[in-house]
Design a protein around this motif. Structure first.
Motif, PDB file in Angstrom:
ATOM      1  N   ALA A 425       0.830  -1.208   0.000  1.00 15.12           N
ATOM      2  CA  ALA A 425       0.000   0.000   0.000  1.00 15.12           C
ATOM      3  C   ALA A 425       0.862   1.256   0.000  1.00 15.12           C
ATOM      4  CB  ALA A 425      -0.932  -0.009   1.206  1.00 15.12           C
ATOM      5  N   ALA A 426       1.971   1.235   0.738  1.00 19.44           N
ATOM      6  CA  ALA A 426       2.879   2.386   0.767  1.00 19.44           C
ATOM      7  C   ALA A 426       3.483   2.626  -0.614  1.00 19.44           C
ATOM      8  CB  ALA A 426       3.976   2.154   1.800  1.00 19.44           C
ATOM      9  N   ASN A 429       0.820   4.191  -2.862  1.00 18.26           N
ATOM     10  CA  ASN A 429       0.634   5.594  -2.491  1.00 18.26           C
ATOM     11  C   ASN A 429       1.766   6.453  -3.056  1.00 18.26           C
ATOM     12  OD1 ASN A 429       1.191   7.609   0.337  1.00 18.26           O
ATOM     13  ND2 ASN A 429      -0.515   7.903  -1.059  1.00 18.26           N
ATOM     14  N   GLN A 434      -2.087   8.580  -4.211  1.00 16.83           N
ATOM     15  CA  GLN A 434      -3.393   8.425  -3.585  1.00 16.83           C
ATOM     16  C   GLN A 434      -3.484   7.093  -2.840  1.00 16.83           C
ATOM     17  OE1 GLN A 434      -6.487   8.190  -6.704  1.00 16.83           O
ATOM     18  NE2 GLN A 434      -4.782   7.921  -8.160  1.00 16.83           N
ATOM     19  N   THR A 435      -4.510   6.996  -2.008  1.00 17.78           N
ATOM     20  CA  THR A 435      -4.722   5.784  -1.225  1.00 17.78           C
ATOM     21  C   THR A 435      -6.083   5.147  -1.520  1.00 17.78           C
ATOM     22  OG1 THR A 435      -5.740   6.960   0.635  1.00 17.78           O
ATOM     23  CG2 THR A 435      -3.320   6.718   0.654  1.00 17.78           C
ATOM     24  N   SER A 439      -5.427   3.681   3.741  1.00 15.40           N
ATOM     25  CA  SER A 439      -4.048   3.983   4.114  1.00 15.40           C
ATOM     26  C   SER A 439      -3.263   2.686   4.303  1.00 15.40           C
ATOM     27  CB  SER A 439      -4.021   4.790   5.412  1.00 15.40           C
ATOM     28  OG  SER A 439      -4.468   3.973   6.495  1.00 15.40           O
ATOM     29  N   PRO A 440      -1.926   2.759   4.287  1.00 18.82           N
ATOM     30  CA  PRO A 440      -1.130   1.555   4.553  1.00 18.82           C
ATOM     31  C   PRO A 440      -1.502   0.886   5.865  1.00 18.82           C
ATOM     32  CG  PRO A 440       0.267   3.241   3.620  1.00 18.82           C
ATOM     33  CD  PRO A 440      -1.068   3.885   3.859  1.00 18.82           C
ATOM     34  N   ASP A 441      -1.787   1.695   6.912  1.00 18.39           N
ATOM     35  CA  ASP A 441      -2.154   1.104   8.203  1.00 18.39           C
ATOM     36  C   ASP A 441      -3.487   0.347   8.101  1.00 18.39           C
ATOM     37  OD1 ASP A 441       0.053   1.910   9.675  1.00 18.39           O
ATOM     38  OD2 ASP A 441      -0.803   3.889  10.073  1.00 18.39           O
ATOM     39  N   ARG A 442      -4.425   0.913   7.351  1.00 20.25           N
ATOM     40  CA  ARG A 442      -5.708   0.229   7.224  1.00 20.25           C
ATOM     41  C   ARG A 442      -5.555  -1.056   6.398  1.00 20.25           C
ATOM     42  NH1 ARG A 442     -11.495   2.732   4.990  1.00 20.25           N
ATOM     43  NH2 ARG A 442     -12.652   0.749   5.096  1.00 20.25           N
ATOM     44  N   CYS A 443      -4.717  -1.019   5.375  1.00 19.11           N
ATOM     45  CA  CYS A 443      -4.494  -2.221   4.572  1.00 19.11           C
ATOM     46  C   CYS A 443      -3.822  -3.317   5.396  1.00 19.11           C
ATOM     47  CB  CYS A 443      -3.635  -1.890   3.350  1.00 19.11           C
ATOM     48  SG  CYS A 443      -4.480  -0.880   2.109  1.00 19.11           S
TER      49      CYS A 443
END
Length: 471
Positions: A425-426, A429, A434-435, A439-443
């Motif tokens: 995810a990072a 982004n 864009q996400t 966000s990476p944390d949510r993924c």
């Protein structure tokens, strides 16, 4: 048939295009032997074409620097031949300075084109392409690494050395030489890959019969390949089989008459110092050159290879030019990731990249495509060792992946490992800005939410054309 400089210029173009044969070939060689200006023109044209082939792998700065070097070198040739007594005469020679200037401009323009179009090195020849090679061809140059260096060939003893580019075929008796900043890969009719390190020279004596005059070579032999014999100083190395042998990989280095033979996989028979032995995978053998006054039968035994990866790291410049799904390249990625994992577990290196990771990062995007392919091939693998390597791959992709890898990053959002999903995810982004609301944390949250990968796949369907496809 004698040719003048203007006719030689046309023949040079045909040689670069691989269209020169028979009488014209002999006529051009005869002219080049006595004309320094035409030899300079041939080198300039060959360098131009070589840079176009190799520019994709090595970037724009190096191509521009080489263009300046070629332009300066050919300009010096123009200055050197200007006072020639025939310069004042009528005929083709009178026009030749303009021709040399044209070569200079063409070379510079060619390098600018290389920086714009970034043409990649061609893939290995297909069976149909190999069938189209000259009937006596026993090897083909398919890859050249490092645009700052050159590869040369000498068709046979007594012939002058000349630059050679990817796609060239070699007949028995030909020699291949790399300068101190180039490496190259040859393919043999049986599918074997022969690679030359920088500063090496190899003679293709006959099919399956080679002589390493200096430097270092690597031979990757697929299962069923024919017998290969390599002479390196006082060492005679044999691998493969007359009826098709097992797969093998070996590295041979020569300094003067001494040689070392390192077998990565498979086995090889080595004869030297009046003795013979079998070197197996994970072993290496030193064969000393003959020395007056020394015991003619010294100890001749194999030793274990303490670090197989380090022993063959010079190959990486060529391996990264292979297709991302090439089995040999993916095996190298696996070994590199395993070493990086081990480096990170060392207390003194846990907070910073170790030597192998540092080298991978120094090559930038060159490793990104095969690392992405490796991660996809091992998606959600359960073994602890595989999980650690997947995490390392995802972390590297977060920093190194180019836009062409976007399509391969999206499936990593479905990996069972939260750390892999976070880094994927990072990377998305970073590359897209864009996400999509994830966000990476949510993924990375557990249990895994399927919504991010669904959203990104829908986005990719509408945006695929905006991202340059990898060649």
């Amino acid at each position: 048939m004698a040719v003048d400089c203007e006719e030689a210029g046309n023949l040079i173009s045909s040689r670069i295009d691989g269209e020169l044969t028979g009488v014209d070939e002999a006529a051009l060689d005869a002219h080049l032997a006595g004309c320094a200006a035409c030899r300079a023109a041939l080198e300039a044209a060959a360098l131009q074409d070589a840079a176009m082939v190799r520019a994709f792998a090595h970037g724009r700065d190096a191509a521009a620097a080489l263009a300046r070097r070629v332009e300066q070198g050919v300009s010096q040739e123009v200055a050197a031949i200007a006072p020639h007594p025939r310069a004042a005469a009528n005929g083709p020679w009178r026009r030749s300075p303009m021709r040399w200037a044209g070569w200079t401009a063409a070379a510079a323009a060619g390098f600018i084109g290389a920086m714009i179009f970034m043409r990649p090195a061609p893939p290995p020849a297909t069976p149909l392409q190999r069938a189209a090679q000259p009937a006596d061809a026993i090897a083909q140059l398919v890859r050249v690494a490092d645009i700052s260096g050159e590869v040369f060939t000498c068709p046979s003893d007594g012939k002058p050395w000349q630059p050679v580019v990817a796609g060239a075929a070699f007949a028995p008796g030909a020699k291949v030489r790399t300068d101190d900043s180039a490496k190259c890969e040859l393919t043999l009719p049986d599918g074997s890959r022969v690679r030359l390190n920088s500063g090496s020279e190899l003679k293709l004596a006959a099919a399956g019969d080679m002589q390493l005059s200096r430097g270092q070579m690597f031979w990757a032999c697929p299962e069923g390949a024919g017998l290969l014999r390599i002479a390196a100083g006082d060492a005679q190395v044999t691998a493969g089989g007359l009826g098709g042998g097992p797969a093998a990989q070996l590295d041979i280095a020569r300094v003067a008459d001494a040689a070392t033979v390192t077998v990565v996989t498979g086995s090889a028979q080595v004869y030297g110092q009046g003795q013979a032995t079998t070197v197996r995978g994970g072993e290496f053998l030193r064969v000393a050159g003959a020395t007056i006054g020394v015991d003619p039968t010294p100890k001749f035994g194999c030793e274990p290879v303490t670090d197989p990866l380090k022993a063959t790291r010079w190959l990486d410049d060529l391996l990264v030019l292979l297709p991302p799904d090439d089995p040999e390249l993916l095996a190298r990625v696996d070994a590199l990731l395993a070493r990086i994992v081990a480096e990170r577990r060392e207390p003194v290196a846990a907070a910073a990249p170790g030597p192998v990771e540092h080298d991978v990062r120094a090559r930038g995007q060159a490793w990104a495509a095969p690392i992405a392919r490796y991660a996809l091939n091992h998606l959600s693998a359960s073994a602890d060792a595989d999980r650690a390597k997947r995490r390392t791959a995802a972390r590297l992709l977060a920093d190194l992946a180019p836009p062409a890898c976007v399509g391969e990053l999206i499936p990593l959002l479905a990996d069972d490992d939260s750390e892999v999903r976070f880094h994927a995810a990072a990377a998305l982004n970073r590359l897209t800005g864009q996400t999509l609301g994830f966000s990476p944390d949510r993924c990375a949250a557990d249990p895994r939410d399927p919504a991010p990968i669904v959203a990104w796949q829908e986005w990719w369907t509408g945006n695929r054309s905006r991202y340059s496809a990898r060649p």
